[in-house]
Design a protein around this motif. Structure first.
Motif, mmCIF file in Angstrom:
data_model
loop_
_atom_site.group_PDB
_atom_site.id
_atom_site.type_symbol
_atom_site.label_atom_id
_atom_site.label_comp_id
_atom_site.label_asym_id
_atom_site.label_seq_id
_atom_site.Cartn_x
_atom_site.Cartn_y
_atom_site.Cartn_z
ATOM 1 N N ILE A 84 -5.037 -22.673 -69.095
ATOM 2 C CA ILE A 84 -3.934 -23.454 -68.526
ATOM 3 C C ILE A 84 -3.443 -22.802 -67.238
ATOM 4 O O ILE A 84 -3.198 -23.479 -66.241
ATOM 5 N N LYS A 85 -3.316 -21.476 -67.246
ATOM 6 C CA LYS A 85 -2.882 -20.761 -66.032
ATOM 7 C C LYS A 85 -3.840 -21.032 -64.886
ATOM 8 O O LYS A 85 -3.415 -21.309 -63.755
ATOM 9 N N ASN A 86 -5.135 -20.993 -65.153
ATOM 10 C CA ASN A 86 -6.127 -21.263 -64.098
ATOM 11 C C ASN A 86 -6.020 -22.686 -63.580
ATOM 12 O O ASN A 86 -6.108 -22.923 -62.371
ATOM 13 N N ASN A 87 -5.823 -23.655 -64.468
ATOM 14 C CA ASN A 87 -5.670 -25.053 -64.044
ATOM 15 C C ASN A 87 -4.423 -25.244 -63.195
ATOM 16 O O ASN A 87 -4.442 -26.008 -62.231
ATOM 17 N N LEU A 88 -3.348 -24.559 -63.552
ATOM 18 C CA LEU A 88 -2.130 -24.624 -62.738
ATOM 19 C C LEU A 88 -2.355 -23.970 -61.379
ATOM 20 O O LEU A 88 -1.945 -24.502 -60.347
ATOM 21 N N ALA A 89 -3.014 -22.806 -61.376
ATOM 22 C CA ALA A 89 -3.241 -22.072 -60.130
ATOM 23 C C ALA A 89 -4.123 -22.856 -59.167
ATOM 24 O O ALA A 89 -3.949 -22.776 -57.952
ATOM 25 N N MET A 90 -5.073 -23.622 -59.708
ATOM 26 C CA MET A 90 -5.978 -24.413 -58.860
ATOM 27 C C MET A 90 -5.438 -25.820 -58.616
ATOM 28 O O MET A 90 -6.143 -26.667 -58.076
ATOM 29 N N ILE A 92 -5.068 -28.202 -60.565
ATOM 30 C CA ILE A 92 -5.757 -29.246 -61.328
ATOM 31 C C ILE A 92 -4.729 -30.006 -62.162
ATOM 32 O O ILE A 92 -4.845 -31.210 -62.355
ATOM 33 N N ILE A 93 -3.713 -29.288 -62.631
ATOM 34 C CA ILE A 93 -2.590 -29.911 -63.334
ATOM 35 C C ILE A 93 -1.299 -29.434 -62.671
ATOM 36 O O ILE A 93 -1.256 -28.357 -62.070
ATOM 37 N N ALA A 94 -0.248 -30.236 -62.774
ATOM 38 C CA ALA A 94 1.031 -29.894 -62.136
ATOM 39 C C ALA A 94 2.003 -29.254 -63.123
ATOM 40 O O ALA A 94 2.904 -28.519 -62.726
ATOM 41 N N GLU A 95 1.830 -29.574 -64.397
ATOM 42 C CA GLU A 95 2.657 -28.954 -65.446
ATOM 43 C C GLU A 95 1.785 -28.770 -66.679
ATOM 44 O O GLU A 95 0.691 -29.308 -66.767
ATOM 45 N N ALA A 96 2.288 -27.977 -67.592
ATOM 46 C CA ALA A 96 1.496 -27.639 -68.772
ATOM 47 C C ALA A 96 2.172 -28.143 -70.033
ATOM 48 O O ALA A 96 3.377 -28.368 -70.068
ATOM 49 N N THR A 97 1.375 -28.296 -71.057
ATOM 50 C CA THR A 97 1.885 -28.577 -72.393
ATOM 51 C C THR A 97 1.475 -27.398 -73.247
ATOM 52 O O THR A 97 0.294 -27.026 -73.272
ATOM 53 N N TYR A 98 2.466 -26.783 -73.910
ATOM 54 C CA TYR A 98 2.158 -25.622 -74.745
ATOM 55 C C TYR A 98 3.135 -25.573 -75.905
ATOM 56 O O TYR A 98 4.012 -26.428 -76.026
ATOM 57 N N TYR A 99 2.990 -24.582 -76.771
ATOM 58 C CA TYR A 99 3.761 -24.562 -78.011
ATOM 59 C C TYR A 99 4.159 -23.140 -78.397
ATOM 60 O O TYR A 99 3.417 -22.189 -78.195
ATOM 61 N N ALA A 100 5.341 -23.042 -78.971
ATOM 62 C CA ALA A 100 5.766 -21.802 -79.626
ATOM 63 C C ALA A 100 5.195 -21.828 -81.040
ATOM 64 O O ALA A 100 4.796 -22.882 -81.551
ATOM 65 N N SER A 101 5.151 -20.691 -81.678
ATOM 66 C CA SER A 101 4.579 -20.599 -83.028
ATOM 67 C C SER A 101 5.258 -21.587 -83.976
ATOM 68 O O SER A 101 6.486 -21.658 -84.039
ATOM 69 N N GLY A 102 4.447 -22.362 -84.683
ATOM 70 C CA GLY A 102 4.954 -23.294 -85.683
ATOM 71 C C GLY A 102 5.609 -24.534 -85.128
ATOM 72 O O GLY A 102 6.228 -25.296 -85.874
ATOM 73 N N GLU A 103 5.498 -24.763 -83.831
ATOM 74 C CA GLU A 103 6.152 -25.923 -83.215
ATOM 75 C C GLU A 103 5.123 -26.854 -82.583
ATOM 76 O O GLU A 103 3.972 -26.488 -82.384
ATOM 77 N N GLU A 104 5.591 -28.031 -82.275
ATOM 78 C CA GLU A 104 4.764 -29.018 -81.580
ATOM 79 C C GLU A 104 4.677 -28.633 -80.102
ATOM 80 O O GLU A 104 5.503 -27.890 -79.588
ATOM 81 N N CYS A 105 3.698 -29.187 -79.415
ATOM 82 C CA CYS A 105 3.560 -28.961 -77.977
ATOM 83 C C CYS A 105 4.747 -29.546 -77.232
ATOM 84 O O CYS A 105 5.261 -30.610 -77.601
ATOM 85 N N LYS A 106 5.164 -28.831 -76.195
ATOM 86 C CA LYS A 106 6.253 -29.291 -75.333
ATOM 87 C C LYS A 106 5.837 -29.093 -73.885
ATOM 88 O O LYS A 106 5.032 -28.210 -73.582
ATOM 89 N N PRO A 107 6.423 -29.886 -72.979
ATOM 90 C CA PRO A 107 6.069 -29.719 -71.561
ATOM 91 C C PRO A 107 6.721 -28.463 -70.956
ATOM 92 O O PRO A 107 7.835 -28.091 -71.321
#
Length: 159
Positions: A84-90, A92-107
């Motif tokens: 994801i970091k590489n996609n942001l750096a290049m 390729i994406i403008a924002e990321a979707t990721y998650y804290a432990s035990g949680e759903e993905c968030k922007p």
């Protein structure tokens, strides 16, 4: 019928510093075989590396998205963070979707995710660097008591 004593397992416990040579002698009823200092060092080094890896894989805490939460750092998590970091750096994406432990993905906006990534890598790097320093200390030690004194649990982290 009495208990069968496994001398090899007891000797391994002595090498791992979990059992003293005098305790070995009391249990087995004979002198403990000579153990090279390098054997003690090798077991301690393996113990430190295992503890370091377990702590890294256990994850870290971050408030990159505004809330203090735990984030996993399994091998898969590390690969995902890097990708994801590489996609942001290049761009390729403008924002990321990721998650804290035990949680759903968030922007995460780019800056939030890069903060999360940097905190993850700082956490990991600090542990690896500390492990390498401890391993080098063990390699230079000349006594079992000094080797015993080095433990991963005694390390204080800058959190």
């Amino acid at each position: 019928m009495g208990k069968v004593i496994n001398k090899d397992k007891l000797l391994e416990s002595v090498k791992k510093l979990n059992l003293s040579e005098s305790d070995y002698e009391k249990i087995v009823g004979e002198k403990c075989p000579s153990i090279e200092l390098d054997d003690y060092k090798n077991y301690k080094i393996q113990e430190l590396k295992t503890a370091c890896n377990a702590e890294i894989l256990g994850g870290f805490y971050s408030n990159a998205n505004g809330e203090y939460k735990h984030y996993g750092l399994s091998y898969e998590d590390q690969i995902n963070l890097e990708g994801i970091k590489n996609n942001l750096a290049m761009n390729i994406i403008a924002e990321a979707t990721y998650y804290a432990s035990g949680e759903e993905c968030k922007p995460y906006i780019k800056e939030q995710f890069l903060q999360l990534y940097n905190e993850a890598m700082s956490f990991k790097t600090e542990r690896i660097t500390t492990c390498k320093l401890l391993v080098n200390q063990v390699k230079e030690m000349n006594s079992v008591d000094l080797i015993k004194s080095i433990t991963w649990e005694e390390v204080e982290w800058n959190e």
